[in-house]
Motif scaffolding. Structure first.
Motif, mmCIF file in Angstrom:
data_model
loop_
_atom_site.group_PDB
_atom_site.id
_atom_site.type_symbol
_atom_site.label_atom_id
_atom_site.label_comp_id
_atom_site.label_asym_id
_atom_site.label_seq_id
_atom_site.Cartn_x
_atom_site.Cartn_y
_atom_site.Cartn_z
ATOM 1 N N ALA A 9 0.831 -1.211 0.000
ATOM 2 C CA ALA A 9 0.000 0.000 0.000
ATOM 3 C C ALA A 9 0.862 1.257 0.000
ATOM 4 N N VAL A 10 1.903 1.255 0.810
ATOM 5 C CA VAL A 10 2.819 2.402 0.846
ATOM 6 C C VAL A 10 3.478 2.582 -0.517
ATOM 7 N N LEU A 11 3.899 1.480 -1.130
ATOM 8 C CA LEU A 11 4.486 1.564 -2.469
ATOM 9 C C LEU A 11 3.490 2.125 -3.480
ATOM 10 N N ALA A 12 2.228 1.713 -3.393
ATOM 11 C CA ALA A 12 1.210 2.206 -4.323
ATOM 12 C C ALA A 12 1.000 3.710 -4.166
ATOM 13 N N VAL A 13 0.960 4.181 -2.923
ATOM 14 C CA VAL A 13 0.804 5.622 -2.677
ATOM 15 C C VAL A 13 2.044 6.371 -3.169
ATOM 16 N N ALA A 14 3.218 5.851 -2.862
ATOM 17 C CA ALA A 14 4.463 6.506 -3.303
ATOM 18 C C ALA A 14 4.546 6.532 -4.829
ATOM 19 N N LEU A 15 4.175 5.439 -5.456
ATOM 20 C CA LEU A 15 4.179 5.382 -6.915
ATOM 21 C C LEU A 15 3.209 6.395 -7.503
ATOM 22 N N GLY A 16 2.012 6.474 -6.943
ATOM 23 C CA GLY A 16 1.031 7.440 -7.436
ATOM 24 C C GLY A 16 1.506 8.872 -7.272
ATOM 25 N N ALA A 17 2.052 9.183 -6.107
ATOM 26 C CA ALA A 17 2.543 10.542 -5.862
ATOM 27 C C ALA A 17 3.701 10.880 -6.800
ATOM 28 N N ALA A 18 4.622 9.939 -6.957
ATOM 29 C CA ALA A 18 5.753 10.176 -7.864
ATOM 30 C C ALA A 18 5.271 10.314 -9.305
ATOM 31 N N HIS A 19 4.337 9.491 -9.693
ATOM 32 C CA HIS A 19 3.799 9.542 -11.054
ATOM 33 C C HIS A 19 3.194 10.914 -11.339
ATOM 34 N N SER A 20 2.385 11.412 -10.404
ATOM 35 C CA SER A 20 1.752 12.717 -10.617
ATOM 36 C C SER A 20 2.771 13.845 -10.583
ATOM 37 N N PHE A 21 3.612 13.873 -9.560
ATOM 38 C CA PHE A 21 4.568 14.968 -9.410
ATOM 39 C C PHE A 21 5.587 14.978 -10.542
ATOM 40 N N LEU A 22 6.231 13.846 -10.762
ATOM 41 C CA LEU A 22 7.283 13.791 -11.786
ATOM 42 C C LEU A 22 6.712 13.912 -13.194
ATOM 43 N N GLY A 23 5.557 13.314 -13.412
ATOM 44 C CA GLY A 23 4.925 13.434 -14.724
ATOM 45 C C GLY A 23 4.546 14.864 -15.044
ATOM 46 N N GLU A 24 4.015 15.554 -14.049
ATOM 47 C CA GLU A 24 3.644 16.964 -14.234
ATOM 48 C C GLU A 24 4.885 17.799 -14.511
ATOM 49 N N ARG A 25 5.925 17.533 -13.755
ATOM 50 C CA ARG A 25 7.139 18.348 -13.850
ATOM 51 C C ARG A 25 7.956 18.073 -15.110
ATOM 52 N N TYR A 26 8.114 16.803 -15.454
ATOM 53 C CA TYR A 26 9.048 16.463 -16.522
ATOM 54 C C TYR A 26 8.403 16.065 -17.852
ATOM 55 N N ILE A 27 7.148 15.695 -17.832
ATOM 56 C CA ILE A 27 6.511 15.268 -19.089
ATOM 57 C C ILE A 27 5.439 16.259 -19.520
ATOM 58 N N LEU A 28 4.433 16.454 -18.690
ATOM 59 C CA LEU A 28 3.313 17.304 -19.097
ATOM 60 C C LEU A 28 3.736 18.747 -19.335
ATOM 61 N N LEU A 31 5.490 18.920 -22.588
ATOM 62 C CA LEU A 31 4.559 18.649 -23.685
ATOM 63 C C LEU A 31 3.677 19.866 -23.964
ATOM 64 N N PHE A 32 3.224 20.520 -22.912
ATOM 65 C CA PHE A 32 2.300 21.639 -23.081
ATOM 66 C C PHE A 32 2.975 22.897 -23.623
#
Length: 123
Positions: A9-28, A31-32
């Motif tokens: 569960a902790v890994l799932a939360v950490a993965l989700g948070a990293a996905h949103s933060f890093l994706g927003e910062r480095y991909i989205l 792209l925008f």
């Protein structure tokens, strides 16, 4: 088994948070900045908002899975509890397109219906 489910569960939360933060910062964000995004509904704003909610909806799903893992680890995961978590996950997922696309992307309707059905069945 309880501890390993909590760890998952902790890994799932950490993965989700990293996905949103890093994706927003480095991909989205990169792209925008492009000038060649498709112009849906007259501008690229709808496109960027749709891509943003589609990106972050994954995090909402992973947080929902984390909640299921926590309850499974505690040994109190009932059918009603599972449906409540699923229902809330779909409702939260519906809020993203509703707010980010200002209701233009109609997926929020379907997500709210799914969440409502799950919550109703949980009662």
């Amino acid at each position: 088994m309880e501890g390993i489910l909590y760890f998952a569960a902790v890994l799932a939360v950490a993965l989700g948070a990293a996905h949103s933060f890093l994706g927003e910062r480095y991909i989205l964000s990169r792209l925008f900045r492009r000038n060649d995004l498709p112009k849906l509904f007259g501008s690229s704003e709808f496109t960027t908002r749709t891509l943003r909610f589609a990106w972050h909806i994954t995090t909402a799903a992973w947080f929902g899975f984390a909640a299921l893992l926590v309850h499974a680890g505690r040994g109190d995961l009932t059918m009603s509890g599972m449906l409540q978590i699923i229902g809330l996950t779909f409702v939260v997922s519906g809020v993203l397109p509703l707010l980010l696309t200002r209701g233009k992307h109609l997926s929020w309707l379907v997500l709210f219906v799914i969440g409502g059905i799950a919550l109703w069945c949980a009662a």
